[in-house]
Design an enzyme around this catalytic site. Structure first.
Site, short mmCIF file in Angstrom:
data_model
loop_
_atom_site.label_atom_id
_atom_site.label_comp_id
_atom_site.label_asym_id
_atom_site.label_seq_id
_atom_site.Cartn_x
_atom_site.Cartn_y
_atom_site.Cartn_z
N LYS A 100 -3.81 -0.40 -8.34
CA LYS A 100 -3.72 -1.85 -8.57
C LYS A 100 -4.33 -2.27 -9.90
O LYS A 100 -5.38 -1.77 -10.29
CB LYS A 100 -4.42 -2.56 -7.41
CG LYS A 100 -4.46 -4.07 -7.46
CD LYS A 100 -3.12 -4.71 -7.62
CE LYS A 100 -2.12 -4.31 -6.56
NZ LYS A 100 -0.73 -4.72 -6.90
N ARG B 206 10.36 -1.47 -4.95
CA ARG B 206 9.15 -1.48 -5.80
C ARG B 206 9.12 -0.15 -6.56
O ARG B 206 9.42 0.89 -5.98
CB ARG B 206 7.87 -1.63 -4.96
CG ARG B 206 7.74 -2.98 -4.29
CD ARG B 206 6.35 -3.19 -3.70
NE ARG B 206 5.37 -3.52 -4.72
CZ ARG B 206 4.06 -3.62 -4.48
NH1 ARG B 206 3.59 -3.39 -3.28
NH2 ARG B 206 3.22 -3.96 -5.45
N GLN C 87 -5.56 -8.95 -2.52
CA GLN C 87 -5.60 -7.96 -1.44
C GLN C 87 -7.04 -7.60 -1.07
O GLN C 87 -7.32 -7.24 0.08
CB GLN C 87 -4.85 -6.68 -1.84
CG GLN C 87 -3.36 -6.82 -1.93
CD GLN C 87 -2.91 -7.14 -3.35
OE1 GLN C 87 -3.62 -7.80 -4.11
NE2 GLN C 87 -1.72 -6.70 -3.73
N GLY D 286 0.87 -1.17 0.00
CA GLY D 286 0.00 0.00 0.00
C GLY D 286 0.91 1.22 0.00
O GLY D 286 1.85 1.31 0.81
N ALA D 287 0.63 2.17 -0.91
CA ALA D 287 1.57 3.27 -1.14
C ALA D 287 1.97 4.04 0.13
O ALA D 287 3.17 4.17 0.42
CB ALA D 287 0.99 4.20 -2.20
N ASP E 284 -1.60 4.77 -6.17
CA ASP E 284 -0.16 4.58 -5.94
C ASP E 284 0.67 5.74 -6.45
O ASP E 284 1.78 5.99 -5.95
CB ASP E 284 0.32 3.27 -6.57
CG ASP E 284 -0.13 2.11 -5.71
OD1 ASP E 284 -1.27 1.66 -5.87
OD2 ASP E 284 0.67 1.70 -4.83
O1 MRU Z 1 0.58 -4.03 -4.66
P1 MRU Z 1 -0.05 -3.31 -3.51
O2 MRU Z 1 -0.88 -4.18 -2.66
O3 MRU Z 1 0.96 -2.51 -2.74
O4 MRU Z 1 -1.03 -2.26 -4.20
C1 MRU Z 1 -1.69 -1.35 -3.38
C2 MRU Z 1 -2.72 -0.55 -4.09
O5 MRU Z 1 -2.87 -0.60 -5.28
C3 MRU Z 1 -3.50 0.41 -3.23
O6 MRU Z 1 -4.77 0.63 -3.77
C4 MRU Z 1 -2.76 1.76 -3.17
O7 MRU Z 1 -1.44 1.59 -2.76
C5 MRU Z 1 -3.43 2.73 -2.27
S1 MRU Z 1 -3.25 2.33 -0.58
C6 MRU Z 1 -3.94 3.54 0.38
#
Ligand code: MRU
Length: 355
Positions: free
Chosen positions: A254, A93, A202, A50-51, A243
């Site tokens: 995502k 990442r 997720q 999550g960002a 993100d």
């Molecule tokens: O690959 P991830 O699980 O890190 O992807 C996360 C997402 O796409 C979330 O929607 C995004 O980071 C927003 S979190 C507040």
């Protein structure tokens, strides 16, 4: 239940504690990161994800990066260790801009302190203080996003969300999910559809877990069901996190979010993005410049470590982890400062320069 996905334990010699998101919903366990290498691995394998949470964790990662520098090595050695840790963690990442934003912020602050004549001990304190500031600001940004967005959720609605933009994805209690938590607190009754979010699930594993804890009516659907639910009138709004948001409002989130935005447009359903200002990247003009992470075929072949392969041996697999939703398909971006309706470059600059 308050979920704390990222927590620093102790002072400059402390460690980072993370909820191991790879294990949910089966087990709620934490892991300890005592080195930059351990944190890099935790980010790469989505133990922390999550960002905003990645950004917060990276800030603390720099505290770990200075722990091996002896006081007598001097400030230049500390700055070199900091630069090395930044470069290393930046490789964990590529898509979530919060990672690079947090590393840059802590590094800039520490370099300024060094230029003012600080010793190694003082530099360590500076790094920890800045990482703590990022943590606390994230908690507050989440809170305000919830307050600014809850008005979009009304009684009787069906709300679709994708991936996980909740407490697990932030230092606070989430972005998109905090909008839902706030609406729930105000007594609004609504149903959330959580896309399972292939390949790492997720939505099914994490979002459904968080919403259930909060007592919110949640139903998990497979990703390919969203269009049909919209056609049936079961979905009245879509809300996701982000993100990275480019200067023109194009938003990486995502994989699968882009498809939802097209479906929402076709069915005339509002599409909301909830994100803190640390997720904006004004250095890039449009979504075309957002780097999209490619992940291993194994995640698709054996989802969550399944014993039986889901793809015949020798067949190619393509696994981009993110996609980009065009600004024109976003009804509004909800931030800690307020709401950007119909986002474009001009409105975003104006919004981000407001207090
Ligand atoms: O690959 P991830 O699980 O890190 O992807 C996360 C997402 O796409 C979330 O929607 C995004 O980071 C927003 S979190 C507040």
């Amino acid at each position: 239940m308050i979920v704390q996905s990222v927590r620093w334990v102790g002072g400059v010699d402390g460690h980072l504690e993370l909820i191991d998101q790879r294990k949910l919903p089966g087990e709620l366990v934490t892991i300890r990161c005592r080195s930059v290498e351990q944190l890099h691995e935790a980010i790469r394998t989505l133990a922390v994800r999550g960002a905003p949470a990645i950004g917060v964790a990276a800030g603390y990662g720099l505290v770990l990066g200075l722990q091996s520098v002896a006081d007598r090595a001097g400030p230049q050695a500390a700055l070199k260790a900091l630069a090395d840790a930044c470069e290393y963690l930046a490789g964990s990442r590529p898509t979530a801009v919060n990672l690079f934003w947090a590393l840059r912020r802590v590094r800039d602050k520490t370099e300024q302190t060094a230029a003012a004549g600080a010793n190694v001990g003082e530099l360590r304190q500076t790094v920890l203080a800045e990482a703590n500031a990022i943590y606390h600001e994230d908690v507050e940004m989440c809170r305000r996003i919830g307050a600014n967005g809850e008005r979009f959720i009304t009684d009787g609605m069906g709300v679709l969300t994708h991936c996980n933009a909740g407490a697990l994805a932030t230092a606070g209690q989430g972005t998109a999910l905090l909008v839902l938590f706030e609406a729930h607190k105000k007594g609004k009754r609504f149903r959330v559809y959580a896309d399972e979010t292939r390949p790492l699930l997720q939505g099914a594993r994490l979002t459904a877990w968080e919403l259930k804890q909060a007592g919110i009516d949640v139903t998990v659907i497979c990703d390919n069901m969203a269009g049909w639910l919209m056609k049936q009138g079961k979905v009245n709004a879509v809300i996701t996190g982000a993100d990275r948001i480019a200067a023109n409002g194009d938003t990486a989130n995502k994989i699968g979010t882009y498809s939802l935005s097209i479906l929402a447009r076709e069915h005339r359903i509002p599409f909301y993005v909830a994100a803190p200002s640390s997720t904006f990247d004004l250095s890039i003009r449009s979504g075309a410049d957002i780097p999209i992470e490619q992940r291993s075929a194994e995640e698709v072949v054996r989802p969550c470590g399944m014993a039986m392969p889901m793809v015949p041996d020798g067949v190619g697999v393509y696994n981009p982890a993110f996609d980009v939703t065009e600004a024109r398909d976003i009804t509004a971006i909800i931030t800690e400062r307020g709401v950007i309706e119909r986002p474009n470059a001009e409105r975003i600059v104006k919004h981000l320069s407001s207090s």
